[in-house]
Write a protein that holds these residues in place. Structure first.
Motif, mmCIF file in Angstrom:
data_model
loop_
_atom_site.group_PDB
_atom_site.id
_atom_site.type_symbol
_atom_site.label_atom_id
_atom_site.label_comp_id
_atom_site.label_asym_id
_atom_site.label_seq_id
_atom_site.Cartn_x
_atom_site.Cartn_y
_atom_site.Cartn_z
ATOM 1 N N ALA A 441 56.136 16.867 7.563
ATOM 2 C CA ALA A 441 56.191 17.184 6.136
ATOM 3 C C ALA A 441 55.530 18.541 5.940
ATOM 4 O O ALA A 441 54.783 19.019 6.802
ATOM 5 N N SER A 442 55.796 19.177 4.807
ATOM 6 C CA SER A 442 55.122 20.425 4.494
ATOM 7 C C SER A 442 53.666 20.172 4.120
ATOM 8 O O SER A 442 52.775 20.890 4.558
ATOM 9 N N LYS A 443 53.427 19.154 3.311
ATOM 10 C CA LYS A 443 52.066 18.768 2.921
ATOM 11 C C LYS A 443 51.962 17.259 2.989
ATOM 12 O O LYS A 443 52.904 16.549 2.622
ATOM 13 N N ALA A 444 50.811 16.768 3.426
ATOM 14 C CA ALA A 444 50.652 15.329 3.604
ATOM 15 C C ALA A 444 50.592 14.601 2.269
ATOM 16 O O ALA A 444 51.436 13.746 1.970
ATOM 17 N N ILE A 445 49.592 14.935 1.437
ATOM 18 C CA ILE A 445 49.377 14.233 0.175
ATOM 19 C C ILE A 445 49.028 15.263 -0.890
ATOM 20 O O ILE A 445 48.184 16.137 -0.683
#
Length: 555
Positions: A441-445
């Motif tokens: 993913a590009s960013k987790a959360i």
């Protein structure tokens, strides 16, 4: 056919018994105590559309044959209207009470590209009352209805939709332009007709307001794209086994319905299909989606409940929704709530689902002006792969743009300002997410609330994510994340917290980090990290914009 209906009847009786038992308990809903969804029951009587003169030659328009068969079947007490194998060209199909429209294998119901076959009607679009073209398949105020079988319903959406050049290859774009239609002056968008282009230049052209005449709506008719399947205020519905594809706008749109089962359905659209959502469950109660597949151009499985003042006036949340054992391929979001959620959403359970190649995995979005409360949301056993943006996202600054910026697109973060709390202020709270694995993913959360209304009470545990960036929490409180295993490329910082209060992090596993925490904002406080080897980070924390070292405790 008889065995199929015996199965439906038997299962319906079982569901009814479970429903009675459910009403005897006062326990709150949970994964061990889920809402119950009633199934429709049909007579075994079967009528073929061949009896009404239908022809599967791909040329004959079978609208009258199909609709007359459905109407006659309903008048006689219901049963099955059979669409045999073959290619059946048709205009809009109206479903009626107590009728199961059953498509045999190799049955292709092809909606016509002749827009004159679609009347302009008062309908609903993105949470507002709007004038739209009649939906290809529709029902209003009907009970005990179904579309089942093994065939395909094709909405001829390519005839209706505008297309952005940046979403096609050069060869695809050249072929599209050569097919006819009109290219905008900036050469960035193709429109299928002058009416479509004219409507696109207006603000909210389909709105039903005083002063707009039938001639006005007719002048932009092609722009007012219908959703493929719209069921309004219907009860006891079954959609099973059928492929719904190539929708002009949204694919499946149940609106203010109750007791809806969607089982083993395939919703399919081109990935560039503008507004090409898979299913939008709007202001519905008691819904089960299982064993289904979504591969579409916008959000995959989406929950809505009306928009702004109109949605608040309707005051019908989407509630008691179960989604399980389903797969989402291309989509803006795998499972989505919002942004039109002004009537609220609650008691939603999503489990055992897989998202492959979606822009965002779990996506919860809203914005100022919506109002509404989203709460009691539960997700578990979610697998993700190749997510373009965030694996898990909560965003109260939704801006109606694609979730992943296109090549060369420059986006500026919204200006953060404190505004008064009113009925237009949305509320996100009480989310429970567990057992999530994401490979890429590009960013987790990402959690971004409003300064006047923080996102609150988010509980996540047993999460494993491989992403470019770590965790970003802004304007949020009472956030608890435990047993998080994160493998990110950019760990500077691993956790960015801006005005986060009551953020509890425990048992965090990571490879290494240049900076563990960047904490900013004067309201940041009560941030704790426990059960974690913080020594693996080169630097523990930096504090900016009013945040102090007292806001963080590492044990």
């Amino acid at each position: 056919m008889i065995k199929f209906h015996q199965y439906v009847i038997g299962l319906s009786l079982l569901i009814s018994a479970q429903s009675f038992a459910q009403k005897q308990t006062t326990k709150p809903y949970s994964f061990e105590n889920l809402p119950v969804v009633a199934l429709p029951v049909f007579k075994n009587d079967t009528i073929s559309i061949l009896k009404y003169g239908a022809k599967n030659d791909g040329i004959t328009l079978n609208t009258k044959s199909i609709n007359t068969a459905i109407a006659d079947c309903s008048k006689k007490g219901g049963g099955v209207v059979l669409i045999p194998a073959g290619l059946w060209l048709t205009g809009p199909i109206e479903l009626k009470s107590n009728v199961n429209l059953h498509l045999q294998k190799n049955a292709l119901v092809q909606l016509t590209k002749d827009f004159d076959q679609f009347e302009l009607v008062e309908s609903n679009w993105e949470g507002f009352e709007q004038m739209r073209n009649q939906s290809p398949v529709w029902a209003t105020n009907q009970t005990n209805i179904a579309i089942t079988g093994y065939g395909i319903i094709d909405g001829a959406g390519d005839a209706w939709r505008m297309v952005k050049k940046e979403k096609l290859t050069d060869n695809q774009w050249k072929k599209l332009v050569a097919s006819g239609g009109i290219v905008a002056e900036d050469k960035k968008t193709w429109y299928p007709s002058e009416k479509t282009l004219k409507g696109s230049k207006m603000k909210d052209p389909g709105a039903i307001v005083a002063g707009k005449t039938p001639d006005f709506y007719a002048s932009i008719k092609d722009f007012l794209r219908p959703n493929l399947l719209v069921l309004t205020n219907c009860k006891r519905i079954l959609l099973e086994g059928v492929t719904f594809q190539n929708s002009p706008a949204w694919n499946l749109h149940p609106l203010m319905c109750e007791d809806l089962t969607v089982r083993n359905v395939y919703a399919k659209n081109p990935w560039y299909a503008q507004n090409g959502d898979g299913i939008d469950i709007e202001s519905c109660k008691n819904v089960l989606i299982e064993g289904s597949t979504f591969d579409v151009g916008d959000d995959g499985i989406c929950v809505k409940s009306g928009r702004d003042a109109s949605g608040r006036k309707r005051n019908m949340p989407t509630e008691n929704l179960i989604i399980r054992n389903s797969t989402v391929y291309h989509a803006h979001g795998g499972f989505v709530i919002g942004s039109e959620m002004s009537g609220g959403a609650k008691n939603i359970f999503i489990s055992d689902c897989t998202f492959v190649g979606t822009d965002i995995g779990l996506r919860f979005k809203t914005t100022r002006g919506r109002g509404g409360v989203v709460e009691k949301i539960y997700a578990k056993n979610i697998n993700m792969k190749d997510i373009g943006g965030e694996a898990i996202l909560f965003d109260m600054y939704y801006a109606a743009v694609d979730p992943v910026p296109l090549s060369g697109e420059n986006r500026v973060a919204p200006k953060v300002q404190l505004l008064p709390v009113t009925v237009e202020t949305p509320i996100f709270r009480d989310f429970h997410i567990s057992n999530v694995v994401c490979d890429g993913a590009s960013k987790a959360i990402f959690v971004r609330g409003l300064p006047e209304m923080n996102i609150s009470d988010i509980f996540m545990d047993h999460i494993t994510i491989k992403a470019d960036q770590g965790v970003d929490i802004q304007e949020a409180k009472n956030i608890k994340i435990s047993d998080l295993q994160i493998h990110s490329k950019n760990n500077n910082p691993l956790f960015n917290i801006q005005n986060g209060n009551g953020v509890e992090l425990s048992t965090i596993k990571f490879d290494k980090a240049d900076l563990l925490f960047k904490i900013s904002g004067s309201t940041s406080g009560k941030i704790t990290l426990t059960g974690t080897d913080a020594a693996k980070a080169a630097d523990k924390a930096v504090f900016t914009d009013g945040a102090t070292a007292q806001s963080l405790t590492i044990k």
